[in-house]
Scaffold this active site. Structure first.
Site, short mmCIF file in Angstrom:
data_model
loop_
_atom_site.label_atom_id
_atom_site.label_comp_id
_atom_site.label_asym_id
_atom_site.label_seq_id
_atom_site.Cartn_x
_atom_site.Cartn_y
_atom_site.Cartn_z
N GLU A 49 52.61 3.75 -6.11
CA GLU A 49 52.95 5.05 -5.55
C GLU A 49 51.77 5.97 -5.87
O GLU A 49 51.56 6.36 -7.02
CB GLU A 49 54.25 5.56 -6.17
N ASP A 60 58.46 17.79 -10.07
CA ASP A 60 57.83 17.09 -11.19
C ASP A 60 58.00 17.83 -12.51
O ASP A 60 57.95 19.05 -12.58
CB ASP A 60 56.33 16.89 -10.91
#
Lengths: 283, 420
Positions: A49, A60
């Site tokens: 990824e 995040d």
């Protein structure tokens, strides 16, 4: 079937879950990040990824925020992503690009898709794009043969699960908990329930991310998911190491541990892993 | 682009899937509430008995001498409880929070006006409250940090990114994703994913409804121009919306021109921004060629935001509203002028609208009637203004600055902060 689909099918045939590892392009710098991604592939990651640094990474947690802020401060550009995808492909693994949507929109959805395909990328994981808003991307990914990975979450209703999974190609990303990326001491029981609810509405492989940081957790998730996605724990190998060489070593060690983990899963009683509604027909 | 909540091309829902159920619930609950006499009645009662609505109009002839002699009329949202228009929205959203059975609210704040309003509503209605504020903003708006803590809110200083409003929004969204079961995100302006832009506008629409009737009463006709400052754009949408169908009324939004649009240090999204997505909405965004958000700059914390509500983008697109940048220097000059000529200390945000009125008044001359939304009062800005105009000697500034540098993650300086 796409390359990501092929890899997931091969893992399934081997009686194990796939290991999907995240690293952002540009940390510690662009060549360093590509070296790390390649090392990860050599140590047993099945799919990479490839993260695109973004100024406002609202899905995040602190580890990845720090890495992408550093990458941006170091001058990392969106163009660098296509260098990374080509390198990952050459190392032998499919590269799925994880990107916030404005970066795609800014380049132009069709241009981004075309550049990604040319750069050997397999598709996109889009944490802040829901299928409802993805008309342009669905059309462009179709014409370029790219995978589309949308997310589902423990909060998703069956209606939303149906909508998200029917737009996915490659796999569906099941967020193990309500929250942002980051390691957790345990991966919530919500993950297993979410995977079961997702499998009830789709034959697309289901991979689980958010919170997995070691081999034991990977083995646990591998019991019920087609793939285990690890991000912050891998990034932390690089951010906490005193030298780059130490970082690559730590990354390699953790990747090996996780790769053992996804192979150590116990078969579920009475059938193939993932249950009767899995992807037997396509495996 | 098929989702609800579009204003032309703008708006939409660019958020993690995890938030979609909460947004759908919010949309359903607020739609029902807005036609439920019990909800509407409760909100009106709070407006009347708590906020102090309707807010008055004040005509400012001595100020207007500097605006080409036009008639300048202020809509006094600065006189609301908590000192700005923000209370209109938070009372509405706090009532909705209770309707949804949630017990905790979170909010982002720039200047601190929305954070103070959210903390106030939480205290009034017995909700837990956490306010995210960029660390830079906690320093330049330290008294508002103390206010929020006095009201029982927890203030979290956000040290990521540019440490201003946009980073506070990021952090609030991260909190919301993790705690959406029991938490409502009281977004403070007319942006974000649907239904926020529409819902927040509807809670502020009372400003324009009152003002339109009050101007008709005072002047006998509609104003020629309605002016408001635009950060996210909630006070502007609030006063603009009732005038949208009055096609003879010009709508002028004033953005933060900072050090000047050509310097790159500004928050003039409509002068220098491009279409894109930030914080869940497709709108105008200050961004670089890759799509990375560019940091904004303004003397006014409340306008220091690189994006803008999607309905403003739409109004610009269809030519219904116009948007102009006002530099820090011009805003501060208008700030001083209103203080000296009318005895009203405006928020620096609102001073941008006043500066716009000076320009437009000079363009149109004495026949014109200008309605300006005075969105907030300037008490919170006294320290900034004292520095700007050199009103205090160094020792006094340092004494005031001691408050400003108080660590926003602790609570120990609470009492000190209030006494100054």
């Amino acid at each position: 079937m796409t390359r990501v689909g092929d890899v997931l099918a091969r893992c399934r045939a081997e009686g194990r879950a796939a290991l999907i590892g995240y690293l952002p392009v540009g940390y510690p710098d662009v060549p360093g990040s590509i070296e790390a991604m390649t090392a990860m592939v050599e140590a047993g990651v099945d799919i990479v990824e490839v993260g695109v640094p973004y100024s406002d990474p609202l899905m995040d947690g602190p580890v990845i925020q720090y890495a992408v802020e550093t990458a941006l401060a170091g001058g990392t550009r969106v163009d660098d992503v296509f260098t990374a995808t080509a390198a990952v492909r050459d190392a032998g693994a499919p590269a799925l690009v994880m990107t916030y949507w404005n970066l795609v929109m800014r380049r132009g959805v069709e241009t981004f898709a075309s550049d990604l395909a040319a750069g050997g990328g397999s598709g996109l994981i889009t944490p802040d794009l829901i299928p409802d808003e993805a008309g342009d991307w669905i059309a462009s990914s179709e014409s370029h043969g790219l995978d589309r990975v949308f997310l589902v979450a423990p909060s998703s209703t069956s209606e939303r699960l149906t909508r998200a999974t029917s737009a996915c190609r490659g796999f569906v990303y099941a967020a193990s908990t309500m929250g942002v990326t980051g390691t957790r001491t345990s991966v919530g029981s919500a993950a297993e329930g979410l995977v079961a609810r997702t499998r009830a509405v789709t034959d697309v492989p289901v991979c689980v991310g958010l919170g997995v940081s070691n081999g034991e957790q990977a083995a646990d998730v591998a019991r019920f998911a087609d793939g285990v996605i690890v991000g912050s724990a891998l990034v932390r190998c690089l951010t906490e190491a005193p030298t780059r060489a130490d970082g690559i070593r730590a990354l390699t060690d953790l990747t090996r541990e996780l790769a053992e983990g996804v192979r150590a899963r116990r078969s579920t009683p009475g059938g193939a892993p993932g249950g009767a509604s899995g992807m037997v027909a396509s495996a | 682009m098929t989702t609800p909540g579009r204003f032309g091309d703008f708006g939409g829902r660019y958020v993690p899937e995890a938030l979609i159920p909460a947004l759908e619930q919010l949309d359903e609950v607020r739609r029902k509430a807005m036609i439920d006499p019990e909800f509407v009645g409760e909100l009106e009662r709070l407006h009347r008995t708590y906020t102090g609505r309707p807010s008055i109009l004040t005509e400012v002839p001595r100020f207007a001498e500097h605006a080409g002699g036009a008639r300048v009329i202020l809509k006094r949202e600065d006189l609301n409880h908590t000192g700005s228009h923000k209370i209109n929205n938070v009372l509405g959203q706090a009532l909705l929070t209770k309707r949804m059975g949630k017990k905790r609210i979170i909010a982002e704040t720039g200047a601190g006006q929305h954070g103070v309003a959210a903390a106030t509503a939480a205290a009034l209605l017995g909700l837990d409250c956490v306010v995210y504020m960029g660390k830079v903003d906690t320093e330049r708006q330290a008294l508002n940090v103390a206010r929020m803590r006095l009201l029982g809110a927890e203030v979290v200083a956000v040290e990521n990114g540019s440490q201003t409003l946009k980073d506070a929004v990021n952090e609030a969204l991260r909190d919301w994703v993790a705690n959406v079961d029991d938490t409502h995100y009281v977004l403070g302006t007319v942006t974000g994913p649907h239904p926020f832009p529409e819902m927040v506008r509807d809670f502020h629409r009372v400003i324009g409804i009152e003002a339109r009737a009050q101007v008709l009463d005072l002047v006998g006709r509609l104003p020629d121009v309605v002016l408001a400052c635009v950060g996210g754009g909630s006070n502007a949408m609030g006063i603009f919306h009732r005038f949208l169908d009055d096609t003879g009324v010009r709508l002028v939004g004033l953005e933060a021109g900072g050090a000047g649009v050509t310097t790159g240090r500004h928050a003039a999204r409509f002068s220098a921004g491009e279409r894109g997505v930030l914080h869940g909405a497709f709108t105008y965004v200050m961004q670089d060629v890759d799509g990375q958000t560019v940091e904004s700059h303004s003397v006014s914390a409340g306008l220091d935001y690189p994006s803008v509500g999607p309905e403003h983008s739409y109004l610009l697109d269809i030519g219904r509203a116009e948007y102009r940048p006002i530099t820090d220097v011009d805003a501060m000059e208008a700030f001083r002028l209103l203080c000296r000529t009318e005895g009203i200390i405006p928020a620096i945000e609102s001073a941008h609208a006043l500066a716009g009125a000076i320009d437009v008044g000079r363009e149109l001359g004495p026949e014109a009637v200008l309605l300006v939304n005075l969105s907030g009062r300037g008490d919170k800005d006294v320290h900034t203004a004292a520095q700007w105009f050199g009103l205090l000697d160094d020792a006094a500034l340092q004494s005031a600055g001691a408050i400003a540098s108080a660590d926003a993650t602790g609570v120990s300086s609470l009492t000190d902060g209030v006494q100054v």
